[in-house]
Motif scaffolding. Sequence first.
Motif, PDB file in Angstrom:
ATOM      1  N   LEU A 221       0.824  -1.334  -0.123  1.00 47.93           N
ATOM      2  CA  LEU A 221      -0.105  -0.049   0.129  1.00 47.93           C
ATOM      3  C   LEU A 221       0.772   1.170  -0.034  1.00 47.93           C
ATOM      4  CD1 LEU A 221      -2.942   0.594  -0.419  1.00 47.93           C
ATOM      5  CD2 LEU A 221      -2.844   0.753   2.404  1.00 47.93           C
ATOM      6  N   SER A 222       1.912   1.040   0.663  1.00 48.98           N
ATOM      7  CA  SER A 222       3.012   2.327   0.485  1.00 48.98           C
ATOM      8  C   SER A 222       3.485   2.456  -0.673  1.00 48.98           C
ATOM      9  CB  SER A 222       4.168   2.045   1.586  1.00 48.98           C
ATOM     10  OG  SER A 222       3.555   2.305   3.026  1.00 48.98           O
ATOM     11  N   SER A 223       3.796   1.359  -1.369  1.00 50.51           N
ATOM     12  CA  SER A 223       4.138   1.615  -2.856  1.00 50.51           C
ATOM     13  C   SER A 223       3.140   2.031  -3.694  1.00 50.51           C
ATOM     14  CB  SER A 223       4.605  -0.005  -3.242  1.00 50.51           C
ATOM     15  OG  SER A 223       5.712  -0.417  -2.605  1.00 50.51           O
ATOM     16  N   ALA A 224       1.904   1.756  -3.575  1.00 50.57           N
ATOM     17  CA  ALA A 224       0.962   2.431  -4.396  1.00 50.57           C
ATOM     18  C   ALA A 224       0.806   3.834  -3.989  1.00 50.57           C
ATOM     19  CB  ALA A 224      -0.518   1.788  -3.899  1.00 50.57           C
ATOM     20  N   HIS A 225       0.960   4.221  -2.952  1.00 51.74           N
ATOM     21  CA  HIS A 225       0.947   5.906  -2.605  1.00 51.74           C
ATOM     22  C   HIS A 225       1.916   6.297  -3.110  1.00 51.74           C
ATOM     23  CE1 HIS A 225       1.854   9.230   0.251  1.00 51.74           C
ATOM     24  NE2 HIS A 225       0.589   9.244  -0.004  1.00 51.74           N
ATOM     25  N   SER A 226       3.162   5.945  -3.072  1.00 52.53           N
ATOM     26  CA  SER A 226       4.403   6.331  -3.640  1.00 52.53           C
ATOM     27  C   SER A 226       4.359   6.573  -5.032  1.00 52.53           C
ATOM     28  CB  SER A 226       5.581   5.617  -3.159  1.00 52.53           C
ATOM     29  OG  SER A 226       6.017   5.623  -1.672  1.00 52.53           O
ATOM     30  N   LEU A 227       3.914   5.618  -5.631  1.00 49.67           N
ATOM     31  CA  LEU A 227       3.779   5.855  -7.285  1.00 49.67           C
ATOM     32  C   LEU A 227       2.891   6.860  -7.367  1.00 49.67           C
ATOM     33  CD1 LEU A 227       3.368   1.983  -8.073  1.00 49.67           C
ATOM     34  CD2 LEU A 227       5.179   3.409  -8.757  1.00 49.67           C
ATOM     35  N   THR A 228       1.685   7.051  -6.691  1.00 49.19           N
ATOM     36  CA  THR A 228       0.729   7.990  -6.930  1.00 49.19           C
ATOM     37  C   THR A 228       1.185   9.471  -6.696  1.00 49.19           C
ATOM     38  OG1 THR A 228      -0.930   6.370  -6.474  1.00 49.19           O
ATOM     39  CG2 THR A 228      -1.613   8.561  -6.599  1.00 49.19           C
ATOM     40  N   PHE A 229       1.927   9.390  -5.424  1.00 52.82           N
ATOM     41  CA  PHE A 229       2.633  10.527  -5.049  1.00 52.82           C
ATOM     42  C   PHE A 229       3.551  11.181  -6.076  1.00 52.82           C
ATOM     43  CE2 PHE A 229       5.612  12.869  -2.563  1.00 52.82           C
ATOM     44  CZ  PHE A 229       4.788  13.975  -1.817  1.00 52.82           C
ATOM     45  N   SER A 230       4.568  10.441  -6.665  1.00 52.51           N
ATOM     46  CA  SER A 230       5.458  10.833  -7.514  1.00 52.51           C
ATOM     47  C   SER A 230       4.698  11.063  -8.922  1.00 52.51           C
ATOM     48  CB  SER A 230       6.592   9.749  -7.568  1.00 52.51           C
ATOM     49  OG  SER A 230       7.060   9.337  -6.489  1.00 52.51           O
ATOM     50  N   TYR A 312      -5.316   7.528   3.107  1.00 51.03           N
ATOM     51  CA  TYR A 312      -3.855   7.724   3.318  1.00 51.03           C
ATOM     52  C   TYR A 312      -4.004   8.163   5.073  1.00 51.03           C
ATOM     53  CZ  TYR A 312       1.191   7.555   3.715  1.00 51.03           C
ATOM     54  OH  TYR A 312       2.512   7.260   4.028  1.00 51.03           O
ATOM     55  N   GLY A 313      -4.318   8.912   5.506  1.00 55.85           N
ATOM     56  CA  GLY A 313      -4.402   9.227   6.969  1.00 55.85           C
ATOM     57  C   GLY A 313      -4.907   8.155   7.829  1.00 55.85           C
ATOM     58  N   PHE A 314      -5.957   7.197   7.228  1.00 48.43           N
ATOM     59  CA  PHE A 314      -6.538   6.200   7.955  1.00 48.43           C
ATOM     60  C   PHE A 314      -5.261   4.901   7.889  1.00 48.43           C
ATOM     61  CE2 PHE A 314     -11.094   7.270   6.924  1.00 48.43           C
ATOM     62  CZ  PHE A 314     -11.302   7.762   8.203  1.00 48.43           C
ATOM     63  N   TYR A 315      -4.746   4.916   6.736  1.00 50.74           N
ATOM     64  CA  TYR A 315      -3.700   3.807   6.662  1.00 50.74           C
ATOM     65  C   TYR A 315      -2.453   4.290   7.567  1.00 50.74           C
ATOM     66  CZ  TYR A 315       0.601   1.958   4.523  1.00 50.74           C
ATOM     67  OH  TYR A 315       1.917   1.490   4.384  1.00 50.74           O
ATOM     68  N   ALA A 316      -2.157   5.599   7.340  1.00 51.25           N
ATOM     69  CA  ALA A 316      -0.733   5.960   8.118  1.00 51.25           C
ATOM     70  C   ALA A 316      -0.983   5.499   9.858  1.00 51.25           C
ATOM     71  CB  ALA A 316      -0.494   7.464   7.995  1.00 51.25           C
ATOM     72  N   THR A 341      10.243  -0.238   5.772  1.00 47.34           N
ATOM     73  CA  THR A 341       9.451  -0.867   4.690  1.00 47.34           C
ATOM     74  C   THR A 341       8.928   0.680   3.791  1.00 47.34           C
ATOM     75  OG1 THR A 341       8.620  -2.579   5.973  1.00 47.34           O
ATOM     76  CG2 THR A 341       7.347  -1.937   3.975  1.00 47.34           C
ATOM     77  N   LEU A 342       8.435   1.623   4.714  1.00 48.15           N
ATOM     78  CA  LEU A 342       8.076   2.855   3.832  1.00 48.15           C
ATOM     79  C   LEU A 342       9.124   3.544   3.045  1.00 48.15           C
ATOM     80  CD1 LEU A 342       5.570   2.702   5.668  1.00 48.15           C
ATOM     81  CD2 LEU A 342       5.601   5.193   6.257  1.00 48.15           C
ATOM     82  N   MET A 343      10.229   3.296   3.732  1.00 45.80           N
ATOM     83  CA  MET A 343      11.624   3.875   3.142  1.00 45.80           C
ATOM     84  C   MET A 343      11.927   3.075   1.694  1.00 45.80           C
ATOM     85  SD  MET A 343      15.334   4.658   4.607  1.00 45.80           S
ATOM     86  CE  MET A 343      14.753   5.584   5.890  1.00 45.80           C
ATOM     87  N   ILE A 344      12.070   2.052   1.736  1.00 45.11           N
ATOM     88  CA  ILE A 344      12.236   0.988   0.656  1.00 45.11           C
ATOM     89  C   ILE A 344      11.043   1.269  -0.789  1.00 45.11           C
ATOM     90  CG2 ILE A 344      12.335  -1.234  -0.129  1.00 45.11           C
ATOM     91  CD1 ILE A 344      13.205  -2.143   2.628  1.00 45.11           C
ATOM     92  N   SER A 345       9.755   1.417   0.059  1.00 45.00           N
ATOM     93  CA  SER A 345       8.732   1.719  -0.982  1.00 45.00           C
ATOM     94  C   SER A 345       9.176   2.901  -1.803  1.00 45.00           C
ATOM     95  CB  SER A 345       7.356   1.392  -0.519  1.00 45.00           C
ATOM     96  OG  SER A 345       7.143   2.452   0.570  1.00 45.00           O
ATOM     97  N   GLY A 346       9.527   3.853  -1.158  1.00 45.85           N
ATOM     98  CA  GLY A 346       9.531   5.086  -1.574  1.00 45.85           C
ATOM     99  C   GLY A 346      10.684   5.207  -2.657  1.00 45.85           C
ATOM    100  N   ILE A 347      11.902   4.477  -2.160  1.00 46.77           N
ATOM    101  CA  ILE A 347      12.904   4.221  -3.081  1.00 46.77           C
ATOM    102  C   ILE A 347      12.669   3.665  -4.511  1.00 46.77           C
ATOM    103  CG2 ILE A 347      15.179   3.357  -3.363  1.00 46.77           C
ATOM    104  CD1 ILE A 347      15.510   3.617  -0.172  1.00 46.77           C
ATOM    105  N   LEU A 348      11.998   2.571  -4.418  1.00 48.77           N
ATOM    106  CA  LEU A 348      11.560   1.750  -5.586  1.00 48.77           C
ATOM    107  C   LEU A 348      10.948   2.529  -6.337  1.00 48.77           C
ATOM    108  CD1 LEU A 348      11.516  -2.020  -4.008  1.00 48.77           C
ATOM    109  CD2 LEU A 348      13.292  -0.550  -5.222  1.00 48.77           C
TER     110      LEU A 348
END
Length: 395
Positions: A221-230, A312-316, A341-348
Amino acid sequence: MPRLQIYALVPFLLLLFVGTVCGAMIVPFMGFFIVGGLGYPPWTISIYAGALSCLAIIVNRQFARLIDGGESAFPLIGIALGGYLVASLALSVIPAFWTVLTFGVVGFGLSASAVSTMFSLGARLAEQHEIERSRLNAFMRATTSTAWMVGPAVSFLIADQLGKFAVFRLGATLAVIWLALWWWVAPRDATADSKDKAAKDRDEDGANPGLWFAATFVFCLSSAHSLTFSALPLFYVQEVGLPGYAPGIAFSVKTFVEVLAIFSTPILIARFGIRTPLIATSLFAVVTIHILALVQTYPQMLAGAAMEGLYYGFYASLGISFVQSHAEDRPARATAIYWNTLMISGILAGPAVGLIAQAYGFRTVIQIASLVALFAAAVLFLSPRQFKVSTSSPP
């Protein structure tokens, strides 16, 4: 939570806020500084980001082991802020790429451990003050989200008005304030209870499938958010044709709703537990990200940003409690796994966005993110159902 307990937490939350603002100023700015300030090609950002992330993950893991072993978190926070101060001063005096790869990587890599350590310390403070851990998690997540509203805006404003090097001078100044707060506010004697060594060894050996299911869910779910955010800023401006200021407005709306959602999560946990709200949040994330890919107008963008902030607020807030619930005997390790895990998802997410957008466009990135969120919901359905959520301090 009684009002007296809220007042007791204010200095601690202020320490968390200032430390997070310091980190939030630097994290999104460094890539801009390397390319726009030093004139290096964009691929060099990955050298800095990769080295820093590897160091941060190792430090988070080692600090978590120390905290779970009964060590005080006080000196560990000092190491993090010391690294930040040294790196900021070094880049203020010698703004060069070799400084970025030496002082910057080591100093900012150490400082990246601060949030994880503070959340681990928060778990112990919840016990001492007899506060529900999920409620304190909500306050801490709201504090970090608010800090992220401030930090990037300040760094880019300073870079635009006073020059890129001024960001590091401001960072060093804020680090001195962080240092003062740490010295006067951070409890020196707050340690985790040392649990049975055999239980720790079993956990360390990986005999905790629930914890790794939880980490996998967080990663997806963090990867989904990071992809969207970027992808969203460039999608809005380049493909939808919205004005250049639109992504900033969307981010502000998203963060505002996110903070409101975070504060409501303890009520959800008390009424429905944690699994049901997380499943609903994951499915809502799938719908929200799909809607974001369909945005064509400014009002639609604002509505999508509000929906994104809600999920994202609920998830965080629910996510960190979910991970911690699978390692009640080692909360610092669980917290470190969550943040790593959050850091790795953001990097990828960064390289993935570039490759997908290059071939198919930014709308496709967001659509794929929706599928990743759906996979996260599937992982949650498959994860072990029996686990304990800590809603109050242990006796």
